[in-house]
Write a protein that holds these residues in place. Structure first.
Motif, PDB file in Angstrom:
ATOM      1  N   PRO A  81      42.250  43.581  43.640  1.00 16.23           N
ATOM      2  CA  PRO A  81      40.821  43.657  44.339  1.00 16.23           C
ATOM      3  C   PRO A  81      40.898  44.587  45.335  1.00 16.23           C
ATOM      4  O   PRO A  81      41.743  44.871  46.286  1.00 16.23           O
ATOM      5  N   GLY A  82      39.864  45.406  45.574  1.00 14.21           N
ATOM      6  CA  GLY A  82      39.560  46.475  46.506  1.00 14.21           C
ATOM      7  C   GLY A  82      39.921  47.755  45.814  1.00 14.21           C
ATOM      8  O   GLY A  82      39.685  48.896  46.368  1.00 14.21           O
TER       9      GLY A  82
ATOM     10  N   ALA B 296      37.188  43.468  41.888  1.00 17.41           N
ATOM     11  CA  ALA B 296      37.095  42.495  42.840  1.00 17.41           C
ATOM     12  C   ALA B 296      37.542  41.169  42.225  1.00 17.41           C
ATOM     13  O   ALA B 296      37.431  41.087  40.683  1.00 17.41           O
TER      14      ALA B 296
END
Length: 836
Positions: A106-107, A117
């Motif tokens: 995520p990111g 995400a």
């Protein structure tokens, strides 16, 4: 060809300002030396946490329509040294527990601005994504996720930065290479061009020590040395069939657009890309006896690696063992000796094949391949032993194989012959005085051995011995091109030559332009139809068997196999264009074309063979001219549908034979000649609606409505009309007209004449014009009447006549006398009588 920048730079010893070379600078350098760069594609961009992960466990979720897996993946270590794991939902099935994969956490943001995400899907929470090569921008393969090599030879650990590991900051350059640059279909060749462009040192990947062969590895017989000038074999035994391909090899193959298959196949593809020598790997255990390189025999078949069984042609070159053909040489191997996951004994083959034979085989079997692409463009004949040694060492190092001591090397291909050139020839061609030594140094850069000498008259010369990979260097002009392109075409000044005074277009050129301009101004659209025709076109036009227009010239290498004859008339191409436009929705078509036709003589002289060593002699030029068929310039128009559109001004007016005749009159007017129109009868026109076009008493063309059978054969709109005339038969008239305007008023008189129906209007008009003399300025037909008042079989033609004198005011008596003279001439020639 696609190639990553990192691979190219690895082959150069960069210094000075070029240490931090980027992709744009490389592309510009390629362009300077004459290579076309199609695209510069940076990988990614990929940002955020993208790491290496080890699959700890896989849970199959079976309650959904498609197979879904819930995976626990180790993605690093926690602060206290314990394994850090995350959970990911994935649909791919090409990995197992313990495999190393690439995980976008995520990111992270993947190519296409695809943000990662945590999200709930299929009833589970997925904290990231296990990535495929295409999702990372490394290639087009999205059939499964990317599995990284693991095991003793792998130094990759969970949590490693995948962006750095996969070099996702790299750039791929794609080049469009011309056929004469076959040596550039490799990293070695492209790096050499880059080294020349940047004046840097090349680290030649082929510069490896090749040990002497300790006897042949496999007996080989070459029966056609022209088809196969060199054939080399190297054997590697004990290869671990489960050994994975090193990731750096797989990555480079992916970026070059080649799918990874197995270690043995990947190694041959990798060396092909690196050095430019295509190779093939045989499973030695599946071969029966020795190998024979020969032409195929009629009736032989071969099942190639793509699973297709192909009937071989006697022109095909094959590699055969005791059982028959096992490979279509230079194109694709056979399925019977394919290297499989169980193969441990690998026989590597590298050869030099006849380029023309390979090209024909590719087109015959519709089987293009990366290997054939290179063999068609000539492969370095000295490269095979080094390429095999490179591939054998890769199999030894990464597949735990053992290189067999023997090497088979059959054949001695001819190397390029030396070329002698005047030292200042590049200067004279470019119009630039280059620094002393430039010619020799540039030729040495491309691999030539150079000797400086002098001709018999003392002129300095350079003798270049081309390297084995430059078979295209055959004459001084080739050496000149190399010097000029490496010095930079942009350094050659662009100077426009001064136009000599007193010259311009010829009278024929001016006439052709005037004709085209006139037709365009009257609503016709110029087209450039396909210049070749099919033999069936003559039947469609309804030409008689002895019609001279059927006597054509055959094209030996036609662009389209069914259109292999030069046109003797412009109509077939124009009619095809009409059909194409009508099929795409056009309803009003008015087209014209001005072009040459080819009219062979009944007894055409054979074309003589003239050498190219020097300028042809006078008799040779005369023989060439005599062998050429006549090529007159024709002008033709075709009209279909309404000539005038419908609108507020009235109904549409259908184009008819008179519009085709009027087009001919426009051409004659533009050419400055007077056209005579008489009734004609010739194919492909309608016999009752065909006009013969004459200048004086000489026929120059025809116009009118096409025959209904011709319209049906071509699929044309009903009542399509056409005109064609020989522009070269019109006399050239040098016209620099000065308008003559009479200041005196005209006298307008009308006359109605009764004549037989069989009298052509044109003949009657010419009689009136000749009888009216110089005072008759204009004559036009404005009414035609038939009926009982004029008698059966007769008609009344009403003309408007305008009389004017250039030097005085014309009296009514003078005008009346001129009118009477015109009527008298019509009565004498055609029995015309004034209508009462």
């Amino acid at each position: 060809m696609r190639i990553p920048v990192s691979w190219l730079i690895q082959q150069l010893e960069l210094s000075g300002e070029h240490r931090d070379l980027d992709a744009e600078q490389i592309a510009a350098a390629f362009t300077r030396v004459g290579l076309e760069v199609e695209e510069v594609s940076p990988l990614g961009p990929v940002t955020g946490p993208v790491v290496v992960g080890r699959v700890v466990s896989i849970e199959e979720l079976t309650e959904f329509k498609k197979p879904i897996r819930f995976c626990v993946v180790e993605v690093g270590e926690t602060d206290d040294g314990a394994p850090e794991t995350t959970e990911v939902v994935c649909g791919a099935r090409n990995f197992v527990e313990g495999d190393l994969v690439v995980v976008a956490l995520p990111g992270a943001v993947l190519p296409g601005d695809f943000a990662i995400a945590s999200r709930k899907t299929y009833g589970r929470v997925s904290n990231g994504m296990i990535c495929s090569a295409s999702e990372l921008g490394l290639g087009d393969d999205h059939s499964g996720i990317m599995v990284l090599p693991s095991g003793e030879n792998s130094d990759v650990e969970p949590g490693d930065d995948a962006i750095e590991l996969l070099e996702l900051t790299d750039t791929v350059i794609e080049l469009a290479l011309t056929p004469d640059r076959g040596y550039c279909f490799s990293v070695r060749g492209l790096a050499r061009e880059l080294a020349c462009a940047l004046d840097q040192r090349l680290l030649d990947p082929a510069a490896i020590d090749v040990p002497a062969a300790e006897g042949p590895s496999t007996p080989v017989t070459v029966t056609d040395e022209q088809a196969c000038p060199r054939f080399v074999l190297r054997r590697v035994t004990g290869v671990d069939p489960t050994a994975p391909t090193p990731f750096w090899v797989r990555r480079r193959l992916m970026l070059a657009g080649i799918r990874s298959i197995s270690l043995a196949v990947d190694v041959t593809n990798y060396v092909m890309l690196e050095l430019g020598q295509p190779m093939h790997a045989f499973d030695t255990a599946k071969l029966s006896g020795g190998l024979t390189v020969r032409r195929a025999t009629a009736g032989e078949k071969l099942t190639t690696l793509d699973g297709a069984t192909r009937a071989l042609d006697p022109d095909d070159i094959v590699i055969a063992d005791d059982s028959g053909p096992v490979s279509l040489a230079g194109v694709m191997g056979g399925a019977s000796t394919e290297v499989t996951p169980e193969s441990t004994d690998i026989l590597l083959e590298a050869a030099v094949w006849d380029p023309a034979s390979i090209a024909r085989a590719v087109r015959r079997h519709k089987l293009p391949s990366e290997a054939a692409k290179r063999f068609e463009r000539v492969v370095d004949p000295a490269l095979a032993p080094a390429a095999l040694e490179r591939a054998a060492r890769l199999l030894r190092d990464y597949g735990d194989g053992t290189i067999h001591p023997g090497r088979t090397d059959v054949g001695h291909p001819a190397l390029p012959a030396p070329v002698v050139m005047a030292m200042d020839l590049p200067d004279r061609v470019a119009g630039v005085r280059y620094d002393r030594g430039v010619t020799a140094s540039r030729l040495q850069q491309i691999g030539c051995t150079v000797e400086v000498g002098a001709a018999d008259d003392g002129t300095p010369t350079v003798t270049a011995y081309p390297p084995s990979w430059r078979a295209d260097l055959n004459q001084p002009a080739d050496l000149v091109e190399e010097v000029l392109r490496l010095q930079g075409y942009d350094t050659i000044p662009a100077v426009l030559p001064k136009a000599p005074s007193g010259r311009g277009l010829t009278a024929a050129q001016r006439r052709r332009r005037q004709v085209s301009r006139t037709l365009a101004e009257h609503g016709f659209v110029e087209v450039l139809p396909f210049p070749f025709v099919s033999p069936t076109a003559w039947d469609a036009l309804g030409l008689d068997a002895d019609d001279p227009r059927r006597r054509t010239v055959k094209v030996l290498n036609p662009l389209e196999a069914d259109r292999d004859e030069l046109a003797t008339t412009l109509l077939p191409g124009l009619l095809d264009t009409v059909v194409r436009n009508v099929s795409r929705g056009a309803r009003e078509v008015s087209l014209f074309h001005v072009g040459q036709v080819v009219l062979p003589r009944a007894q055409q002289s054979p074309m003589p063979s003239v050498g190219v060593a020097g300028r042809p002699s006078g008799p040779e030029v005369a023989a060439l001219d005599a062998a050429l068929p006549a090529q007159p310039t024709h002008v033709a128009v075709v009209l279909a549908g309404p000539r005038v559109r419908a609108g507020w001004w009235g109904k549409a007016e259908q184009a008819d034979w008179a519009d085709a005749v009027q087009a001919a009159r426009l051409v004659a007017e533009a050419a400055g000649v007077e056209l005579t129109v008489t009734q004609g009868d010739t194919a492909p026109w309608h016999p009752g609606r065909c006009a013969q076009l004459r200048v004086g008493d000489f026929p120059v063309g025809h116009a009118g409505e096409l025959h209904p059978k011709v319209v049906e054969a071509f699929g044309l709109p009903k009542r399509t009309c056409a005109m064609e005339l020989d522009l070269d038969l019109l006399p050239l008239v040098e016209r620099r007209p000065v308008p003559k305007v009479s200041p005196y008023p005209p006298v307008l008189l009308d006359v109605a004449l009764v004549v037989e129906d069989s009298v052509p209007v044109g003949e009657l008009t010419r009689a009136l014009r000749s009888g009216g003399g110089d005072l008759l300025e204009e004559l036009s037909l404005f009414d035609v009447f038939t009926g009982a008042q004029v008698g059966e079989g007769k008609r009344s033609l009403a003309y408007s006549l305008r009389f004017r004198a250039a030097d005085r005011t014309l009296t009514v008596e003078e005008a009346t006398a001129a009118r009477d003279a015109a009527v008298a001439a019509a009565a004498e020639r055609h029995g015309a009588a004034l209508r009462g």
